[in-house]
Design a protein around this motif. Sequence first.
Motif, PDB file in Angstrom:
ATOM      1  N   GLY A  23     -24.920 -38.438   3.978  1.00  0.00           N
ATOM      2  CA  GLY A  23     -24.515 -37.113   3.525  1.00  0.00           C
ATOM      3  C   GLY A  23     -25.060 -36.776   2.160  1.00  0.00           C
ATOM      4  N   HIS A  24     -24.586 -35.670   1.608  1.00  0.00           N
ATOM      5  CA  HIS A  24     -24.978 -35.176   0.288  1.00  0.00           C
ATOM      6  C   HIS A  24     -23.811 -35.408  -0.670  1.00  0.00           C
ATOM      7  N   TYR A  25     -24.126 -35.974  -1.861  1.00  0.00           N
ATOM      8  CA  TYR A  25     -23.077 -36.315  -2.811  1.00  0.00           C
ATOM      9  C   TYR A  25     -23.486 -35.930  -4.232  1.00  0.00           C
ATOM     10  N   MET A 113     -27.653 -34.408  -7.315  1.00  0.00           N
ATOM     11  CA  MET A 113     -27.275 -34.569  -5.914  1.00  0.00           C
ATOM     12  C   MET A 113     -28.112 -35.687  -5.319  1.00  0.00           C
ATOM     13  N   GLU A 115     -28.894 -37.570  -1.478  1.00  0.00           N
ATOM     14  CA  GLU A 115     -28.711 -37.519  -0.029  1.00  0.00           C
ATOM     15  C   GLU A 115     -28.900 -38.932   0.490  1.00  0.00           C
ATOM     16  N   THR A 116     -27.903 -39.406   1.236  1.00  0.00           N
ATOM     17  CA  THR A 116     -27.954 -40.774   1.731  1.00  0.00           C
ATOM     18  C   THR A 116     -28.149 -40.818   3.245  1.00  0.00           C
ATOM     19  N   LYS A 132     -33.079 -38.787  -0.919  1.00  0.00           N
ATOM     20  CA  LYS A 132     -33.497 -37.576  -1.620  1.00  0.00           C
ATOM     21  C   LYS A 132     -32.643 -37.386  -2.871  1.00  0.00           C
TER      22      LYS A 132
END
Length: 160
Positions: A23-25, A113, A115-116, A132
């Motif tokens: 997800g994005h964190y 941010m 991205e995993t 990313k």
Amino acid sequence: MDLSKFYASDEPESLERTPVPAGHYLAVISDTESRLTRKAQESGNKNDGFYLSITFDIIEGPCQGRKVFHNVNLLNQNEKAVQIGRHELAAIYRALGLENVKTDEELRDKPLMIETFIEVSDGFPDTARVKKFSASQGAPVQATAKPTSWDTSGDDDTPF
């Protein structure tokens, strides 16, 4: 440190450890460390490879407080690994709104941010990997100049 009040029998034998979901964190870089690659450790020659080990702390959402680890190759016998590492470091700089820094400590405690994705490997636990980096607010900041090359000749210190 006094450990006399700690008893191993009070703790479970194993702790379920699951990676951060893909997800994005929103995160900050909480720690950085320049490390020698395994080959450089074995040879005793830092010119055989080193990387920047980065710890990201997630600062928002359901995974707040969790950590994600990422290594950026900066010097390696494999030129493709170096190319990927330089690209990743440039993406981190852009995400943080930086063009150039003197030390890795300047990367810390600024939001970005990440991205995993989950890396699945036979015989190893699943691992969250960063694929990313982007600015925490809107589009990533674009750099205007090309980074300089790493120069390790005549220098006993890694660039970080």
